[in-house]
Write an enzyme that holds these catalytic residues in place. Structure first.
Site, PDB file in Angstrom:
ATOM      1  N   CYS A 113       0.904  -1.083  -0.133  1.00 46.01           N
ATOM      2  CA  CYS A 113      -0.116   0.092   0.060  1.00 46.01           C
ATOM      3  C   CYS A 113       0.720   1.299   0.077  1.00 46.01           C
ATOM      4  CB  CYS A 113      -1.187  -0.035   1.224  1.00 46.01           C
ATOM      5  SG  CYS A 113      -2.373   1.221   1.010  1.00 46.01           S
ATOM      6  N   HIS A 216      -3.639  -4.990   0.069  1.00 48.80           N
ATOM      7  CA  HIS A 216      -3.062  -5.542   1.236  1.00 48.80           C
ATOM      8  C   HIS A 216      -3.114  -6.975   1.270  1.00 48.80           C
ATOM      9  CE1 HIS A 216      -2.416  -1.795   3.862  1.00 48.80           C
ATOM     10  NE2 HIS A 216      -3.308  -1.518   2.961  1.00 48.80           N
ATOM     11  N   GLU A 218      -1.915  -9.113   3.207  1.00 48.70           N
ATOM     12  CA  GLU A 218      -1.985  -9.609   4.524  1.00 48.70           C
ATOM     13  C   GLU A 218      -3.225 -10.123   4.930  1.00 48.70           C
ATOM     14  OE1 GLU A 218      -2.111  -5.314   5.269  1.00 48.70           O
ATOM     15  OE2 GLU A 218      -1.251  -6.592   3.750  1.00 48.70           O
TER      16      GLU A 218
END
Length: 245
Positions: A113, A216, A218
């Site tokens: 990001c 993102h 994750e």
């Protein structure tokens, strides 16, 4: 003998209020868990630019995280600061020093990001300060639905590191940004775009592993997201780290 590569993870910084009456560091747990699940030993890096090289001596790779702030336009010749821009100069000073140092050592770097945007600036690239003012008919890159759901798809460029990692031509991604990369910098490559043309990823083939993604991973909203962390950790395992250099 250590089996897990040590990966330094940059922190966010917050002003007094909420958790503490004094300034404090913060980061979502899923950055760390995604790295640990991929086989790494993640450690947090406080913001001390003067210690950046010492940190790099101790780690095998660098993860530059995102946050609700922007890179100072003066760092990439962006002109007057847009009214929507929020700065965290102490964080940016440290992250830029650590990123430039890691690239100089050819340590693996992953930017997520805002970290992708900072990585592009470290490559010598530039940013769009506010997407709605620069991209006609832009998508909602600050998606209204939860971050653990996809906001839109991206198209991945052929013959790029990102394409090799994911094995995909398209991915679903979450989206939480009002800025974007305008140019990737000398020698760097744009590896993904949203349907409206907004840049969603950059990389530099002149480095062992230098990859930035605007979304993102994750959160693992797409099955290919964990592959990004696995590839990064494997690159860090092979890097041997900055220790002793």
């Amino acid at each position: 003998m250590r089996t897990r590569p040590v990966i330094g993870v940059t922190l966010d910084a917050e002003e007094p209020g909420g958790y503490s009456k004094l300034p404090w560091y913060a980061l979502r747990k899923n950055y760390f868990s995604a790295l640990a699940e991929a086989g790494a030993l993640p450690i947090a890096l406080p913001h001390h630019p003067e210690l950046a090289e010492t940190y790099l001596d101790a780690i095998d790779g660098l993860l530059i995280t995102g946050g609700a702030f922007d890179v100072d336009p003066s760092l990439y010749g962006g002109g007057p600061t847009h009214p929507t821009v929020t700065l965290k100069s102490g964080r940016t000073d440290f992250e830029l020093a650590a990123t430039r140092g890691a690239l100089a050592r050819d340590l693996p770097v992953l930017g997520i990001c805002g970290g992708q945007q900072l990585l592009a600036v470290a490559f010598g690239g530039t940013l769009i300060q506010h997407i709605p003012d620069s991209v006609p008919a832009a998508l909602e890159h600050e998606q209204p639905n939860p971050r653990d759901e996809p906001g839109h798809e991206i198209a991945i460029a052929e013959n790029t590191l990102l394409a090799r990692i994911t094995g995909r031509a398209r991915m679903a991604v979450n989206s939480a940004h009002h800025q974007a990369v305008a140019s990737a910098g000398p020698g760097a490559v744009i590896n993904a775009r949203a349907p409206d043309g907004v840049v969603e990823g950059v990389e530099h083939p002149g480095h062992r592993f230098a990859l930035g993604v605007q979304w993102h991973p994750e959160y693992a909203v797409d099955p290919a997201d964990p592959l990004i962390f696995r590839a990064f950790v494997e690159a860090c395992r092979g890097a041997g780290g900055g220790r002793g250099r």
